[in-house]
Design a protein around this motif. Structure first.
Motif, mmCIF file in Angstrom:
data_model
loop_
_atom_site.group_PDB
_atom_site.id
_atom_site.type_symbol
_atom_site.label_atom_id
_atom_site.label_comp_id
_atom_site.label_asym_id
_atom_site.label_seq_id
_atom_site.Cartn_x
_atom_site.Cartn_y
_atom_site.Cartn_z
ATOM 1 N N LEU A 102 0.843 -1.178 0.000
ATOM 2 C CA LEU A 102 0.000 0.000 0.000
ATOM 3 C C LEU A 102 0.886 1.238 0.000
ATOM 4 O O LEU A 102 1.910 1.284 0.661
ATOM 5 N N ALA A 103 0.458 2.241 -0.768
ATOM 6 C CA ALA A 103 1.223 3.479 -0.816
ATOM 7 C C ALA A 103 0.270 4.647 -0.877
ATOM 8 O O ALA A 103 -0.727 4.612 -1.593
ATOM 9 N N ALA A 104 0.531 5.688 -0.121
ATOM 10 C CA ALA A 104 -0.292 6.889 -0.135
ATOM 11 C C ALA A 104 0.523 8.039 0.410
ATOM 12 O O ALA A 104 1.545 7.841 1.069
ATOM 13 N N SER A 105 0.069 9.250 0.113
ATOM 14 C CA SER A 105 0.795 10.418 0.569
ATOM 15 C C SER A 105 0.303 10.893 1.932
ATOM 16 O O SER A 105 0.696 11.946 2.397
ATOM 17 N N GLN A 106 -0.579 10.149 2.532
ATOM 18 C CA GLN A 106 -1.014 10.473 3.883
ATOM 19 C C GLN A 106 -1.208 9.173 4.657
ATOM 20 O O GLN A 106 -1.211 8.092 4.067
ATOM 21 N N GLU A 107 -1.359 9.281 5.937
ATOM 22 C CA GLU A 107 -1.533 8.095 6.769
ATOM 23 C C GLU A 107 -2.816 7.374 6.384
ATOM 24 O O GLU A 107 -3.855 7.986 6.162
ATOM 25 N N VAL A 108 -2.740 6.048 6.291
ATOM 26 C CA VAL A 108 -3.882 5.239 5.907
ATOM 27 C C VAL A 108 -4.466 4.594 7.154
ATOM 28 O O VAL A 108 -3.739 3.991 7.951
ATOM 29 N N SER A 109 -5.773 4.696 7.321
ATOM 30 C CA SER A 109 -6.410 4.159 8.522
ATOM 31 C C SER A 109 -6.370 2.641 8.522
ATOM 32 O O SER A 109 -6.414 2.012 7.458
ATOM 33 N N PRO A 110 -6.295 2.019 9.689
ATOM 34 C CA PRO A 110 -6.332 0.547 9.760
ATOM 35 C C PRO A 110 -7.591 -0.026 9.118
ATOM 36 O O PRO A 110 -7.542 -1.100 8.511
ATOM 37 N N ALA A 111 -8.719 0.691 9.232
ATOM 38 C CA ALA A 111 -9.965 0.184 8.639
ATOM 39 C C ALA A 111 -9.872 0.132 7.127
ATOM 40 O O ALA A 111 -10.380 -0.811 6.493
#
Length: 462
Positions: A148-157
């Motif tokens: 997984l990759a994103a420019s912001q924190e990704v929620s556990p859900a």
């Protein structure tokens, strides 16, 4: 040359049918083998050639494990054992794929016509001069699983929802190949090990939404109106007019032409795998209801909507439109006569489909601000005007399905949906595009409404 090594004697159909079969049963068995061979030739050609066009790779073994497994009956029982040959050109590119199916007939052949239009299945029995197969091959891509990759924190859900798409939470037996979630410029994506961001898959009926988008571009250019007749010029004479002349582009996009089709979705196997053309297959069906009065989901309706703008497409082909959107890994294929099969036969990636969804989030405008779809086109394709599907919970707009009645899903949600688990869900009120790619076997269904709910919950408010 790549060729299966199974014994041909056990694979090729006998010249005469078994005694227990009626003549018609023997004919149907033979036809099924011809279709299965065409399916296999086209899938191998498209999957491998377009992946290599995109700078990626697929092996025949990978295609066999994914695209050629779980096919609808009766083709599934036949397809895996048919011997095939991949012929490559002087630069190592896939030139043709030939699949043997009968001892007294030429193999079924799919030909790669190039980077912009991909592969086409030739008619049953067509003989092609291809010379000697080349031994040139491209190296197989190592199996990887992108994180997984994103420019912001990704929620556990959200991580849980995306990861669970690759398990059985949203449908027993489903096989997810890619998931991408785009939310206000941030992207989360995950891929199955045989796939990565540049490996394309066939869109199946997601292509219908691409077709509606191209119609919108033609309308924006002033070269078409959804109220225009489809322009097939059915019979006129003797003081009478064929009622099919009243079918408009709008009727066709909304699956409301009123024409007969032999099965729900009118499987269109002769076109998709049999090597017939759009003109032979899609245009001549009779009418049973006044146009605009009955919903009947049919590949043929999308195909005649595309026929209505075919002159525009000659000057502005899909490849040019895709380039504008940055969908550089997308190929719209044609029949062997050059007619686009935009009811099904497009190959693309999750990232490119997210760009299509983003176009709709942006109300038909590119990031530069250039408008490529008419004002109001998003509302047009996502409004349930006219007859609706008589079964199921999804509504239908113009080339897109509607999730407007799904509990826990915003009522403005609409989606492009295709066979074997292809989904592009667009949620304008949340600024979200959800792409799920799959190779789900026949009979297995992915619960896209539940997945959408979980993804939106994982993204939190706003």
């Amino acid at each position: 040359m790549i060729r299966t090594a199974l014994a041909a004697a056990t694979l090729l159909i006998a010249a005469s049918p078994a005694v227990a079969q009626t003549q018609q049963e023997a004919l149907e068995t033979r036809h099924d083998r011809a279709l299965a061979a065409g399916y296999k030739a086209l899938m191998l050609c498209s999957a491998i050639a377009i992946a290599e066009r995109n700078g990626a790779s697929r092996s025949p073994e990978s295609v066999a494990a994914w695209e050629l497994t779980g096919v609808q009956a009766p083709l599934d029982a036949v397809i895996r054992d048919l011997p095939f040959t991949i012929r490559r050109g002087p630069e190592g590119e896939v030139a043709q794929v030939a699949v043997e199916w009968a001892t007294d007939m030429a193999p079924r052949v799919a030909v790669n016509y190039g980077a912009d239009t991909g592969c086409s299945a030739l008619p049953i029995g067509a003989k092609v001069e291809g010379g000697e197969p080349s031994a040139a091959t491209k190296p197989a891509r190592p199996s990887t699983l992108l994180a997984l990759a994103a420019s912001q924190e990704v929620s556990p859900a959200l991580v849980d929802a995306v990861g669970s798409a690759f398990e059985d939470r949203y449908g027993t037996g489903t096989r997810t190949t890619a998931v991408l979630v785009s939310h206000r410029g941030n992207i989360v994506e995950q891929y199955q090990s045989d796939f990565e961001e540049n490996v394309p898959q066939r869109t199946w009926s997601v292509a219908k939404s691409i077709a509606a988008t191209l119609v919108g571009a033609a309308v924006k250019a002033g070269d078409a109106s959804v109220e225009d007749p489809v322009g097939l010029n059915y019979w006129r004479g003797g003081g009478g007019i064929d009622p099919r002349n009243a079918i408009t582009i709008d009727h066709a996009l909304r699956m409301a032409s009123g024409r007969y089709s032999d099965t729900p979705g009118n499987r269109t196997d002769p076109l998709y795998y049999g090597g017939s053309s759009v003109d032979e297959t899609a245009t001549a069906w009779p009418i049973l209801h006044p146009p605009g009065t009955v919903f009947r989901y049919a590949n043929n309706d999308t195909l005649i909507a595309v026929k209505a703008i075919e002159q525009w497409l000659e000057f502005y082909p899909p490849a040019g439109f895709f380039a504008k959107l940055g969908m550089t890994h997308t190929v719209a294929e044609t029949d062997w006569k050059g007619n686009y099969i935009l009811s099904s036969q497009v190959w693309t990636t999750a990232r490119d489909l997210a760009k299509l969804g983003q176009l709709y989030l942006n109300d038909g405008k590119l990031p530069s601000g250039e408008r490529v779809l008419p004002e109001g086109w998003v509302k047009y394709v996502s409004t349930p005007s006219g007859p609706q599907p008589p079964t199921g919970t999804f509504g239908y707009g113009a080339g897109f399905w509607l999730l407007n009645k799904e509990e826990g899903v915003p009522p403005d949600t609409f989606a492009a949906i295709g066979n074997r688990g292809q989904y592009v869900v667009i949620v304008p009120s949340r600024g979200v595009v959800i792409v799920r790619r799959g190779e789900d076997p026949a009979g297995a269904g992915f619960d896209i409404a539940a997945f959408t709910r979980d993804v939106l919950a994982g993204l939190g408010g706003d």
